[in-house]
Design a protein around this motif. Structure first.
Motif, mmCIF file in Angstrom:
data_model
loop_
_atom_site.group_PDB
_atom_site.id
_atom_site.type_symbol
_atom_site.label_atom_id
_atom_site.label_comp_id
_atom_site.label_asym_id
_atom_site.label_seq_id
_atom_site.Cartn_x
_atom_site.Cartn_y
_atom_site.Cartn_z
ATOM 1 N N LEU A 121 4.946 3.295 8.849
ATOM 2 C CA LEU A 121 6.671 2.910 9.430
ATOM 3 C C LEU A 121 5.923 2.510 10.885
ATOM 4 O O LEU A 121 6.646 1.395 11.569
ATOM 5 C CB LEU A 121 7.778 4.180 9.419
ATOM 6 N N VAL A 122 5.100 3.300 11.337
ATOM 7 C CA VAL A 122 4.784 2.923 12.619
ATOM 8 C C VAL A 122 4.010 1.834 12.893
ATOM 9 O O VAL A 122 4.354 0.355 13.439
ATOM 10 C CB VAL A 122 3.947 4.128 13.012
ATOM 11 N N LEU A 123 3.158 1.461 11.668
ATOM 12 C CA LEU A 123 2.910 0.036 11.935
ATOM 13 C C LEU A 123 3.179 -0.925 11.673
ATOM 14 O O LEU A 123 3.768 -2.691 12.642
ATOM 15 C CB LEU A 123 1.663 -0.350 10.983
ATOM 16 N N LYS A 124 3.899 -0.213 10.482
ATOM 17 C CA LYS A 124 5.260 -2.444 10.309
ATOM 18 C C LYS A 124 6.106 -2.580 11.644
ATOM 19 O O LYS A 124 6.684 -4.297 11.728
ATOM 20 C CB LYS A 124 6.125 -1.307 8.917
ATOM 21 N N SER A 125 6.848 -1.610 12.628
ATOM 22 C CA SER A 125 7.731 -1.737 13.367
ATOM 23 C C SER A 125 6.529 -2.847 14.477
ATOM 24 O O SER A 125 7.293 -3.241 14.948
ATOM 25 C CB SER A 125 7.686 -0.336 14.287
ATOM 26 N N ALA A 126 5.427 -1.848 14.493
ATOM 27 C CA ALA A 126 4.720 -2.902 15.206
ATOM 28 C C ALA A 126 4.219 -3.871 14.870
ATOM 29 O O ALA A 126 4.147 -4.898 16.439
ATOM 30 C CB ALA A 126 2.894 -2.166 15.879
ATOM 31 N N LEU A 127 4.322 -4.294 13.831
ATOM 32 C CA LEU A 127 4.000 -5.988 13.696
ATOM 33 C C LEU A 127 5.007 -6.322 13.885
ATOM 34 O O LEU A 127 5.684 -7.885 14.361
ATOM 35 C CB LEU A 127 3.699 -5.743 12.243
ATOM 36 N N GLU A 128 6.772 -5.625 13.084
ATOM 37 C CA GLU A 128 8.330 -6.844 13.504
ATOM 38 C C GLU A 128 7.696 -6.610 15.012
ATOM 39 O O GLU A 128 8.331 -7.849 15.540
ATOM 40 C CB GLU A 128 8.689 -5.841 13.263
ATOM 41 N N TRP A 129 7.046 -6.005 15.712
ATOM 42 C CA TRP A 129 8.053 -6.059 17.374
ATOM 43 C C TRP A 129 7.158 -6.711 17.896
ATOM 44 O O TRP A 129 7.553 -8.297 18.579
ATOM 45 C CB TRP A 129 7.594 -4.395 18.274
ATOM 46 N N HIS A 130 5.555 -6.755 17.299
ATOM 47 C CA HIS A 130 4.592 -7.652 18.105
ATOM 48 C C HIS A 130 4.732 -9.705 17.981
ATOM 49 O O HIS A 130 5.029 -10.331 18.278
ATOM 50 C CB HIS A 130 3.177 -8.179 18.311
ATOM 51 N N TYR A 131 5.203 -9.213 16.226
ATOM 52 C CA TYR A 131 5.002 -11.062 15.435
ATOM 53 C C TYR A 131 6.386 -11.296 14.617
ATOM 54 O O TYR A 131 6.031 -11.829 13.366
ATOM 55 C CB TYR A 131 3.928 -10.540 14.600
ATOM 56 N N GLY A 132 7.680 -10.977 15.283
ATOM 57 C CA GLY A 132 8.553 -10.810 14.647
ATOM 58 C C GLY A 132 8.805 -12.744 14.180
ATOM 59 O O GLY A 132 9.050 -12.307 13.054
ATOM 60 N N GLU A 133 8.551 -13.320 14.928
ATOM 61 C CA GLU A 133 8.756 -14.673 14.705
ATOM 62 C C GLU A 133 7.985 -14.723 13.332
ATOM 63 O O GLU A 133 8.418 -15.682 12.395
ATOM 64 C CB GLU A 133 8.463 -15.443 15.431
ATOM 65 N N ALA A 188 3.964 11.863 3.208
ATOM 66 C CA ALA A 188 5.163 11.999 4.874
ATOM 67 C C ALA A 188 4.593 11.142 6.063
ATOM 68 O O ALA A 188 4.913 10.292 6.481
ATOM 69 C CB ALA A 188 5.730 13.019 4.839
ATOM 70 N N LEU A 189 3.197 11.593 5.600
ATOM 71 C CA LEU A 189 2.020 11.650 7.276
ATOM 72 C C LEU A 189 1.864 9.745 6.702
ATOM 73 O O LEU A 189 2.309 9.049 7.599
ATOM 74 C CB LEU A 189 1.093 11.853 6.995
ATOM 75 N N LEU A 190 1.751 8.912 5.309
ATOM 76 C CA LEU A 190 1.292 8.225 5.310
ATOM 77 C C LEU A 190 2.822 7.276 5.835
ATOM 78 O O LEU A 190 2.822 6.566 6.103
ATOM 79 C CB LEU A 190 0.836 8.342 3.673
ATOM 80 N N ALA A 191 3.795 7.675 5.078
ATOM 81 C CA ALA A 191 5.379 7.354 5.316
ATOM 82 C C ALA A 191 4.560 6.901 7.096
ATOM 83 O O ALA A 191 5.625 5.912 7.454
ATOM 84 C CB ALA A 191 6.104 7.796 4.279
ATOM 85 N N LEU A 192 4.904 8.251 7.502
ATOM 86 C CA LEU A 192 5.293 7.718 8.700
ATOM 87 C C LEU A 192 4.675 6.734 9.458
ATOM 88 O O LEU A 192 4.319 5.777 10.465
ATOM 89 C CB LEU A 192 4.869 8.970 9.714
ATOM 90 N N VAL A 193 2.966 6.769 9.326
ATOM 91 C CA VAL A 193 1.924 5.569 9.542
ATOM 92 C C VAL A 193 2.531 4.633 9.541
ATOM 93 O O VAL A 193 2.447 3.213 9.878
ATOM 94 C CB VAL A 193 0.482 6.138 9.251
ATOM 95 N N ASN A 237 0.197 -0.961 -0.063
ATOM 96 C CA ASN A 237 -0.098 -0.229 0.041
ATOM 97 C C ASN A 237 0.969 1.772 -0.003
ATOM 98 O O ASN A 237 0.947 2.291 -0.667
ATOM 99 C CB ASN A 237 -0.390 -0.033 0.895
ATOM 100 N N ALA A 238 2.038 0.880 0.744
ATOM 101 C CA ALA A 238 2.770 2.694 1.315
ATOM 102 C C ALA A 238 3.269 2.708 -0.640
ATOM 103 O O ALA A 238 3.487 3.688 -1.128
ATOM 104 C CB ALA A 238 3.724 2.016 1.924
ATOM 105 N N ARG A 239 3.343 1.996 -0.710
ATOM 106 C CA ARG A 239 3.979 1.784 -1.795
ATOM 107 C C ARG A 239 3.416 2.294 -2.923
ATOM 108 O O ARG A 239 3.203 3.735 -4.019
ATOM 109 C CB ARG A 239 4.820 0.261 -3.095
ATOM 110 N N ALA A 240 2.101 2.026 -3.292
ATOM 111 C CA ALA A 240 1.067 2.125 -3.946
ATOM 112 C C ALA A 240 0.842 3.357 -4.672
ATOM 113 O O ALA A 240 0.414 3.989 -5.340
ATOM 114 C CB ALA A 240 0.050 0.871 -4.123
#
Ligand SMILES: Nc1ncnc2c1ncn2[C@@H]1O[C@H](COP(=O)(O)OP(=O)(O)OP(=O)(O)O)[C@@H](O)[C@H]1O
Ligand SMILES: [Mg+2]
Lengths: 249, 288
Positions: free
Chosen positions: B268-280, B261-266, B213-216
């Protein structure tokens, strides 16, 4: 249920993993499949379970041809070498799965499913584990969940692929007797694959010795020891690992 | 040379000395601030240079709103379709064996190895008025180039790999044993996919959809070629930013840019949250 394996061959490419194997398992029998690594034990079980289709031969359940019947219609209880528990489901959900996926016409009501899951949990000595996930269990507990999951569908035949493979020797011995009792009480027909000949000889009614895709001999522990049919069987039973010899009596 | 008797404290072989670490970390932080944070801050400060009112006016302006809407429409079509196709492709590749599998894998990666502008040009060559299929489509009354359809197609092409590439390594790692267990317990193919395969990759799927989505929404090159830059009609947000900028309307350009830019930040935050919680559960691939 009576199982007849009639001259079954399964190849991977040109390589015959199972080669013209014939075997009859009587209703209520506990048969062990023993053989060195790569001899085709798992492949034979997969053919019986319908996960691999043989190129030649026939498979009969109670005299009915099942060779081309899809796995999902065979009602075979398969306990995999690596358990293959559903990682995102709880223990209770794992066990209920085979009942939950039935079409509504043959699915028991939700309360009945729950009752059966509880009964199986109790039987497997896992009463308090229903809400856990597979990753939160020990190897022995996982093994029992896999067994309970297979038993929940009231299988016509139970196939166990090295059920104790990942467990240490002490736990194995305890579970072994427990499994035999379970088999007798639930009146199951069971094929168990194992590397461990002491286990096979102690537990099973008959033992089939496999080598290089073929069954060399089928018989009781005594028959195999006293009248080995081929040099392979004699040598294979001869070099019993020392730890098994010591604890076998 | 090694292991001389008066040893200092234990020193892990992969650990650099304190001074080296300080220098390396400082350089990295400086570099990131210079090349990532400074432009980000610049975008927002430029956007708000003439006050909040001017910022809001630039965004609710007719053509800007049309661009925002179009961006959401294009992403709203391209992302779900790519998620579906990506999931199907990953499932086929990771769980099955068939002829031409390695070709399919290569094709999936193609959009990453081709410049987006070239991808756009290929579409013009295919569907444009003078393209291979142009006259045929014209006779049928179908227009692709300079329309939303063209934007959707170009975006789909460019963003196709995200979902598939996220899922393939994870699905391969998980193997087929759970599926085999499900089938031998009586589940149908569909029940197996829905109850076993999909839940096992859900977070990785979400992760891939997020990146897709970010890229689209941010895609510029390919859509720029097929869009024709018709204001209020075929301008997505990134294209609109460019037009405003070329007209020296900097405040408005940066106002719209700050939305991106706001979209990119959002993201980034969601992406980090996913990596944090469901990294494995998404770990099989962290290559983006
Ligand atoms: N999917 C496959 N493709 C190709 N060859 C295979 C495949 N599965 C098994 N084989 C081969 O078939 C032979 C028998 O394998 P199988 O897994 O049945 O052995 P096994 O007796 O169960 O061994 P183990 O005791 O190590 O589990 C082996 O040589 C193996 O390499
Ligand atoms: Mg095996």
């Amino acid at each position: 249920m009576a199982l007849e394996i009639d001259r079954v061959t399964k190849r991977f490419g040109a390589f015959p993993a199972v080669q013209s194997v014939s075997l009859i398992v009587a209703p209520g029998e506990f048969l062990a499949l023993l053989g060195p690594s790569g001899s085709g034990k798992t492949t034979l079980l997969r053919v019986v379970g319908g996960l691999d289709v043989p190129e030649e031969g026939q498979l009969r359940f109670d005299a009915q041809d099942m060779t081309l019947t899809p796995a999902r219609e065979r009602r075979v209880g398969f306990v995999f070498q690596n358990y293959a528990l559903f990682r995102h489901m709880t223990v209770a959900q794992n066990i209920a799965f085979g009942l939950d996926v039935r079409p509504s016409s043959t699915r028991p009501p939700a309360r009945e499913i729950k009752r059966r899951v509880q009964a199986l949990l109790a039987r497997m000595q896992l009463e308090d584990m229903g809400a856990r996930y597979p990753s939160q269990l020990s190897g022995g507990q996982r093994q029992r969940v896999a067994l309970a999951r297979a038993l929940a569908i009231e299988p016509r035949i139970l196939l166990l692929d090295e059920p104790f493979g990942a467990l240490d020797a002490k736990v194995r011995k305890g579970l072994r007797q427990w499994l035999r009792t379970l088999h007798d009480e639930m009146k199951l027909t069971t094929i168990m694959v194992t590397h461990d000949q002491e286990e096979a000889l102690a537990l099973a009614d008959r033992v089939a010795i496999m080598n290089a895709g073929r069954i060399e001999q089928v018989g009781t522990a005594r028959e195999l020891r006293e009248t080995p049919a081929t040099p392979f069987v004699r040598d294979f039973l001869d070099d019993t690992p020392s730890h098994a010899q010591g604890s076998g009596i | 040379m090694t292991a001389s008797p008066p040893r200092k404290e234990f020193h892990p072989p992969t650990r650099e000395s304190f001074a080296t670490r300080v220098v390396l970390v400082s350089v990295a932080v400086l570099y990131i601030s210079l090349f990532l944070f400074t432009p980000l801050i610049a975008v927002f400060t430029e956007g708000f240079r003439n006050g909040v009112d001017a910022f809001l006016n630039a965004i609710v302006e007719k053509d800007a709103l049309a661009a925002v809407k179009l961006t959401f429409i294009v992403a709203g079509i391209a992302v779900p379709l790519n998620s579906l196709f990506g999931l199907a492709a990953a499932w086929a590749i990771a769980k099955h064996d068939f002829k031409g599998k390695s070709l399919l894998i290569t094709l999936i990666d193609l959009p990453f190895s081709v410049s987006p502008v070239i991808s756009g040009l290929v579409y013009v060559l295919l569907f444009g008025a003078h393209g291979f299929l142009g006259p045929t489509l014209d006779a049928l009354g179908i227009k692709i180039i300079f329309t939303t359809a063209g934007l959707v197609l170009a975006t789909m092409f460019v963003t196709f790999p995200f979902v598939a590439r996220e899922l393939i390594p994870l699905m391969q790692e998980q193997g087929v044993s759970e599926e085999e267990a499900a089938i031998s317990l009586g589940a149908s193919g569909w029940q197996t996919f829905w109850n076993v395969t999909l839940p096992n990759v859900r977070w990785a799927l979400l992760y891939g959809v997020l990146l897709c989505n970010a890229r689209a929404m941010g895609e510029f090159g390919a859509v720029s070629v097929v869009s024709g830059h018709i204001r209020g009609l075929t301008n997505t947000m990134p294209l609109h930013v460019e037009i405003l900028y070329n007209e020296y309307n900097f405040a408005a350009a940066f106002a719209v840019a700050s939305l991106l830019a706001l979209l990119a930040l959002v993201t980034l935050v969601l992406k980090s949250a996913l990596e944090w919680h469901y990294g494995e559960e998404i770990a099989a691939s962290h290559r983006h």
